[in-house]
Design a protein around this motif. Structure first.
Motif: not given
Length: 536
Positions: A361, A364-366, A368
């Motif tokens: 998070i 990459r999660g943040r 996206k």
């Protein structure tokens, strides 16, 4: 010519909206009829009513003139009346079938087994099965003798020139190859009539021309008629014997393809101009990005092979190349759907740089959450309204008044007028044209307020006038929202007109990067032929 279908005073309403109004014409046996018109003109609705898809018309009739076998139920073209049934030997008798009359439901089903349809933007293949297995599944559906199925499937793949791909896994094919598998599957049904709804809308011009040729050859070889819808004049020129132009649900003109296209193109111009944008600092930096796949058929595949580039704030950055060049794989890595095998992919969020190659998070999660992707085969929720699709269906919870306000603003950025935006809020996707659904899908991306928007073939199924609307919507969004856009496209004229810079990909590598005119000058003759010559 013998009439196969008679359409009489056909009307179709969706709520208070009339999609078709008093449509009347005939389709002759073996004839190829092209239907052209802008988004929302009623092309897809008309095709579905004649094919028997979805709900019946509000009023009017679709009458099929066929030859029917009382022995086995076989249906054939009207000129076969009096001949022996090819399946059981009984005599074929002429019959007129009021297609949507509930009393004729069994006759309707029998007719539908002798027609086939290629839908737009959906390949409907068994993705994990081999190409030849996909065709064999279609043969199973019509109870084709299993002892002959392999040979028949191979013959059909020869017909669509895919013998060299018969052992490939279907999901690994290019878009044009998938469409040809779809055609082979439909031909397996031995139809006397094929419906093709925007059959090549998402394909590059070279591949589209190949599929157009396949459709013509298939029609002649199989004594098959066709009805083809398209926004594109070239499709109608390439395929149709006769053409119909729809405008706001009514027939504007019927005639030769050239006559109808001339009418369709009247008033087509783009008068709006834009100042060159002042680009900001880098918002995306990619360095030596590599993506490898292990394929059952081809071993290790280097889909993207060591690419490096930057994208600035407010930039419209194009990625071009022929099918298989690596464009879509690269765009999916930028969006965070797949991760690189190696290399760096950094996105700036506020004042911080986030490494997209790292999961979690905080990485990459943040990132996206600030990257929007509109891919070719977009997916709206079919049973929800446009307003729902734009708000709570994607997790955005607003008070009703704010939801409507935000939805209307975003729909306008996607190319709708204020009036049209409000008009469609309570409609469901199935009540919209393909072009309208495409713009709603774009609005669904924009409403999440991303910093980077990736558009995968944004003009794939759009008529020339709607394409201008999309160009303007992107330019307006850039000016009003400071968006950065990454446009993945085979539409050379579109990227030339809209992009600040473009990257040309070949074999997974970027071989040229710079201003559009400079990069487009580097195209090979093969690339120009396949992707479409700029300005042609």
């Amino acid at each position: 010519m013998t009439a196969l279908i008679t359409v009489e005073n056909l009307c179709m309403d969706f709520g208070e909206k009339r999609a078709l109004n008093n449509i009347s014409f005939e389709v002759a046996e073996g004839e190829i009829v092209g239907v052209i018109g802008r988004s929302g003109s009623g092309k897809t609705v008309l095709l579905h009513l004649i094919r028997g898809v979805d709900q019946p018309p509000t009023s009017g009739r679709v009458i099929y003139h066929v030859a029917a076998c009382d022995g086995c139920g076989w249906m054939d073209v009207p000129s076969a009346a009096g001949k022996a049934c090819p399946k059981c030997g009984h005599s074929l008798s002429p019959i007129d079938v009021d297609f949507w009359d509930p009393a004729n439901e069994s006759l309707k089903r029998r007719i539908m087994t002798r027609s086939a349809i290629m839908f737009q933007r959906t390949f409907a293949l068994y993705g994990n099965d081999r190409v030849i297995e996909n065709v064999m599944h279609a043969l199973e559906d019509i109870n084709y003798p299993s002892s002959k199925a392999v040979t028949r499937a191979a013959d059909l793949l020869d017909e669509v020139r895919l013998s060299h791909r018969m052992m490939h896994i279907a999901r690994d094919l290019s878009g044009g190859e998938k469409q040809r598998v779809v055609l082979a599957r439909q031909l397996a049904k031995e139809p006397f009539l094929l419906f093709a709804d925007e059959p090549t809308g998402t394909l590059d011009p070279g591949t589209a021309n190949l599929v157009h040729g396949m459709l013509n050859e298939a029609a002649k070889k199989n004594d098959m008629g066709m009805m083809v819808t398209s926004h594109f004049s070239q499709v109608i020129r390439d395929v149709a014997d006769r053409a119909i132009m729809l405008k706001e649900g009514e027939i504007e003109v019927i005639g030769s393809p050239d006559e109808v296209i001339d009418r369709f193109m009247e008033g087509y111009s783009d008068q709006e101009t834009y100042c060159r944008a002042e680009l900001g600092a880098n918002i995306l930096i990619a360095r030596d990005v590599i993506k490898r796949y292990l394929s059952v058929d081809r071993g290790m595949v280097k889909a993207v092979n060591g690419v490096s580039f930057e994208v600035s704030e407010k930039e419209i950055f194009g990625i071009i190349g022929k099918s298989g060049a690596g464009k879509t794989t690269l765009s999916r890595m930028i969006s965070g759907i797949i991760e690189p095998t190696s290399g760096e992919m950094n996105v700036r969020i506020g004042e911080e740089w986030v490494d997209m190659t790292k999961p979690g998070i905080e990485f990459r999660g943040r990132a996206k959450g600030y990257i929007g992707l509109l891919h070719q085969e977009y997916d709206l929720f079919p049973h929800r309204t446009v307003l729902d699709n734009l708000t709570d269906a994607i997790g955005l919870e607003f008070p009703k008044e704010l939801a409507i306000r935000k939805a209307v603003i975003t729909l306008k950025m996607a190319g709708f007028t204020d009036e049209k935006s409000r008009e469609i809020l309570d409609r469901k996707p199935g009540e919209l044209s393909e072009g309208e659904r495409h713009r709603v899908a774009l609005a669904q991306v924009l409403i999440r307020e991303p910093r980077i928007v990736i558009l995968d073939e944004p003009t794939g199924t759009m008529d020339p006038i709607t394409k201008i609307d999309v160009k303007h919507s992107i330019m307006h969004a850039r000016e009003q929202m400071d968006e950065s856009f990454i446009v993945v496209s085979h539409d050379m004229e579109f990227v030339r007109d809209i992009c600040d810079r473009i990257a040309l990909m070949r074999g997974g590598k970027i071989i040229a990067l710079g201003e559009p005119e400079e990069v487009l000058a580097r195209l090979t003759e093969e690339e120009r032929e396949i992707m479409g010559k700029p300005g042609a």
